[in-house]
Design a protein around this motif. Structure first.
Motif, PDB file in Angstrom:
ATOM      1  N   SER A 152       0.836  -1.208   0.000  1.00 51.72           N
ATOM      2  CA  SER A 152       0.000   0.000   0.000  1.00 51.72           C
ATOM      3  C   SER A 152       0.868   1.254   0.000  1.00 51.72           C
ATOM      4  CB  SER A 152      -0.915   0.003   1.235  1.00 51.72           C
ATOM      5  OG  SER A 152      -1.747  -1.139   1.258  1.00 51.72           O
ATOM      6  N   ALA A 153       1.971   1.223   0.769  1.00 53.76           N
ATOM      7  CA  ALA A 153       2.859   2.378   0.845  1.00 53.76           C
ATOM      8  C   ALA A 153       3.505   2.666  -0.515  1.00 53.76           C
ATOM      9  CB  ALA A 153       3.931   2.141   1.898  1.00 53.76           C
ATOM     10  N   ARG A 154       3.968   1.633  -1.191  1.00 49.34           N
ATOM     11  CA  ARG A 154       4.613   1.829  -2.490  1.00 49.34           C
ATOM     12  C   ARG A 154       3.625   2.347  -3.529  1.00 49.34           C
ATOM     13  NH1 ARG A 154       8.479  -3.588  -2.680  1.00 49.34           N
ATOM     14  NH2 ARG A 154      10.002  -2.824  -1.135  1.00 49.34           N
ATOM     15  N   LYS A 155       2.374   1.879  -3.447  1.00 47.86           N
ATOM     16  CA  LYS A 155       1.352   2.361  -4.365  1.00 47.86           C
ATOM     17  C   LYS A 155       1.106   3.856  -4.158  1.00 47.86           C
ATOM     18  CE  LYS A 155      -3.372   1.407  -5.923  1.00 47.86           C
ATOM     19  NZ  LYS A 155      -4.581   0.573  -5.739  1.00 47.86           N
ATOM     20  N   LEU A 156       1.059   4.274  -2.897  1.00 44.68           N
ATOM     21  CA  LEU A 156       0.866   5.697  -2.589  1.00 44.68           C
ATOM     22  C   LEU A 156       2.056   6.541  -3.046  1.00 44.68           C
ATOM     23  CD1 LEU A 156      -0.719   5.363   0.965  1.00 44.68           C
ATOM     24  CD2 LEU A 156      -1.867   6.179  -1.109  1.00 44.68           C
ATOM     25  N   ILE A 157       3.263   5.979  -2.929  1.00 45.64           N
ATOM     26  CA  ILE A 157       4.457   6.695  -3.403  1.00 45.64           C
ATOM     27  C   ILE A 157       4.407   6.872  -4.908  1.00 45.64           C
ATOM     28  CG2 ILE A 157       6.956   6.492  -3.738  1.00 45.64           C
ATOM     29  CD1 ILE A 157       7.160   5.339  -0.946  1.00 45.64           C
ATOM     30  N   TYR A 185      13.640   3.377   6.891  1.00 47.07           N
ATOM     31  CA  TYR A 185      12.993   4.400   6.065  1.00 47.07           C
ATOM     32  C   TYR A 185      13.248   4.086   4.598  1.00 47.07           C
ATOM     33  CZ  TYR A 185      11.935   8.911   3.922  1.00 47.07           C
ATOM     34  OH  TYR A 185      11.419   9.903   3.134  1.00 47.07           O
ATOM     35  N   LYS A 186      12.173   4.068   3.807  1.00 42.16           N
ATOM     36  CA  LYS A 186      12.280   3.764   2.384  1.00 42.16           C
ATOM     37  C   LYS A 186      11.606   4.870   1.573  1.00 42.16           C
ATOM     38  CE  LYS A 186      12.334  -1.265   3.055  1.00 42.16           C
ATOM     39  NZ  LYS A 186      11.769  -2.577   2.641  1.00 42.16           N
ATOM     40  N   ALA A 187      12.291   5.284   0.504  1.00 43.63           N
ATOM     41  CA  ALA A 187      11.764   6.309  -0.396  1.00 43.63           C
ATOM     42  C   ALA A 187      12.423   6.143  -1.754  1.00 43.63           C
ATOM     43  CB  ALA A 187      12.038   7.705   0.163  1.00 43.63           C
ATOM     44  N   ASN A 188      11.839   6.766  -2.769  1.00 38.99           N
ATOM     45  CA  ASN A 188      12.437   6.674  -4.104  1.00 38.99           C
ATOM     46  C   ASN A 188      13.849   7.256  -4.114  1.00 38.99           C
ATOM     47  OD1 ASN A 188      10.266   5.427  -5.349  1.00 38.99           O
ATOM     48  ND2 ASN A 188       9.253   7.364  -5.869  1.00 38.99           N
ATOM     49  N   SER A 189      14.050   8.288  -3.313  1.00 35.17           N
ATOM     50  CA  SER A 189      15.372   8.899  -3.191  1.00 35.17           C
ATOM     51  C   SER A 189      15.627   9.229  -1.724  1.00 35.17           C
ATOM     52  CB  SER A 189      15.462  10.178  -4.033  1.00 35.17           C
ATOM     53  OG  SER A 189      16.672  10.862  -3.793  1.00 35.17           O
ATOM     54  N   ILE A 190      16.815   8.936  -1.256  1.00 36.72           N
ATOM     55  CA  ILE A 190      17.156   9.235   0.139  1.00 36.72           C
ATOM     56  C   ILE A 190      18.184  10.374   0.199  1.00 36.72           C
ATOM     57  CG2 ILE A 190      16.614   6.949   1.037  1.00 36.72           C
ATOM     58  CD1 ILE A 190      19.608   6.288   0.866  1.00 36.72           C
ATOM     59  N   SER A 191      18.222  11.196  -0.889  1.00 38.55           N
ATOM     60  CA  SER A 191      19.182  12.312  -0.926  1.00 38.55           C
ATOM     61  C   SER A 191      18.839  13.394   0.085  1.00 38.55           C
ATOM     62  CB  SER A 191      19.226  12.909  -2.340  1.00 38.55           C
ATOM     63  OG  SER A 191      17.938  13.352  -2.735  1.00 38.55           O
TER      64      SER A 191
END
Length: 412
Positions: free
Chosen positions: A87-92, A115-121
């Motif tokens: 669900s989290a990835r779909k929302l991202i 913590y996971k995100a498309n970019s961790i910059s």
């Protein structure tokens, strides 16, 4: 003497009208205006929507505590509970979440956050989440040890620590931070302008030799007068640009002074700049300019093509760069013996001695000695450079060796 001023004002006016000078001046002024209004610009973009972070709480009991801690640390981040990673990835993917945090029990550390995100910059969000999670962990540990909130606060409170300078004229920690920011800006300005205007002088001499205009000038104006007329003409150009920057900067900084007492501007010291610092900045800027301009003028006279200018003045550029990098080191340790020693080397002192003057209390005799050495060096270079220039402007053909300086000195 009339011919001297003719060359001086011709150099000034011709360069004043060039597109490169006009464009660089406009860009610099726009940067000054942008810097003066930086707080308003940041506030404008901060009106955007908050960052939304999903939280998958596998412990089932910590979400509310984490949300409370996060609001205290960064209210620009909004947490929302999520059931699973799918669900989290779909929302991202739908741009509804910036990232998500998984909270789980850990056998030795009690809690573990991922913590996971498309970019961790962007490390701000992850660091804030870590701080909030650490606070939650401390509360859990305090509960297990049956500590009261007062005891927990006392346990986490840092030790009292104070820095006291024994010298009465020494700057406080806050004043040092402000001086560091202001000195960095001025040192960079000195570095940038010395390179730009010194290169301009060398190119001006080489262009006149290429177009054979130099042969006409030499027959009517003594070469040494030409050299110093060009140096002063470009100096007037620099002063014109500097005056515009100061005028525009003063107007916009004065308008935004209330906004410049917080945030980034607390480290730039605009509100606490002493008159002596400004005076020394002007003195060392002008002395640095004349030192490197004299070098650039006689080195530029050695070449017959504009393409050969940059290789010929490369040592000059390297000297300025070395001085700049030493100054960057000195920002963190202005009292070191290395910085003190290099502040008396004339090719570095325009930046290094000003760095010391701006950040620490320097005995006046040291400042006077540094300025005296600089002035003597400029005079010696002026005499030597004038002799080289006199012969160099009459030399044509490819010149790729500094041994040609000897040939220039032999031409009468």
């Amino acid at each position: 003497m009339n011919k001297f001023f003719i060359v001086l004002f011709h150099t000034y006016v011709s360069k004043l009208k060039t597109k490169s000078y006009i464009v660089s001046t406009i860009i610099t002024l726009l940067l000054i205006v942008g810097l003066a209004n930086l707080t308003k610009i940041i506030d404008y973009f901060d009106k955007e929507e908050k960052d939304h972070i999903g939280v998958i709480d596998q412990t089932g009991i910590l979400y509310d505590q984490l949300e409370g801690q996060m609001q205290a640390i960064n209210n620009g981040v909004e947490l929302r509970p999520i059931e699973d990673e799918a669900s989290a990835r779909k929302l991202i993917n739908n741009d509804k979440l910036t990232g998500y945090l998984i909270i789980e029990n850990h056998p030795t550390e009690k809690l573990k956050g991922t913590y996971k995100a498309n970019s961790i910059s962007d490390s701000t969000i992850s660091n804030d989440l870590l701080m909030a999670l650490n606070s939650v962990k401390n509360n859990l540990t305090a509960g297990e040890l049956k500590l009261t909130p007062e005891q927990l606060t006392a346990l986490n409170a840092p030790a009292a620590f104070e820095k006291v300078a024994l010298e009465k004229s020494a700057k406080t920690e806050e004043e040092l931070d402000q001086a560091r920011g202001l000195v960095y800006i001025i040192v960079f300005f000195i570095y940038f302008n010395v390179i730009m205007y010194a290169s301009m002088i060398a190119n001006e001499v080489a262009m006149e030799k290429t177009s054979r205009v130099m042969e006409i000038l030499v027959s009517s104006v003594p070469p040494v007068q030409q050299m110093f007329a060009k140096i002063l003409g470009i100096a007037l150009l620099s002063i014109t640009q500097l005056s515009l920057i100061i005028a525009v900067g003063y107007v916009f900084i004065k308008q935004n002074m209330n906004d410049m007492n917080e945030g980034l501007f607390t480290y730039l010291g605009f509100g606490n700049t002493s008159i002596s610092t400004i005076i020394y900045a002007i003195i060392f800027f002008l002395l640095g300019y004349f030192l490197y301009a004299t070098l650039a003028a006689f080195l530029g006279s050695m070449v017959s093509r504009v393409e050969d200018v940059q290789p010929m003045i490369a040592p000059l550029t390297i000297l300025v760069m070395v001085g700049f990098f030493i100054a960057m080191y000195g920002l963190n340790d202005p009292t070191s013996s290395f910085i003190t020693g290099t502040s008396f080397i004339p090719f570095f002192s325009p930046m290094i001695m000003f760095l010391r003057v701006g950040m620490i209390s320097v005995p006046f005799w040291q400042i006077a000695l540094s300025i005296g050495i600089l002035v003597i060096t400029i005079v010696v270079l002026g005499i030597f450079g004038g002799k080289v220039y006199r012969g160099g402007v009459l030399m044509y053909g490819s010149s790729k060796s500094y041994r040609d300086i000897k040939k220039a000195l032999q031409i009468k």
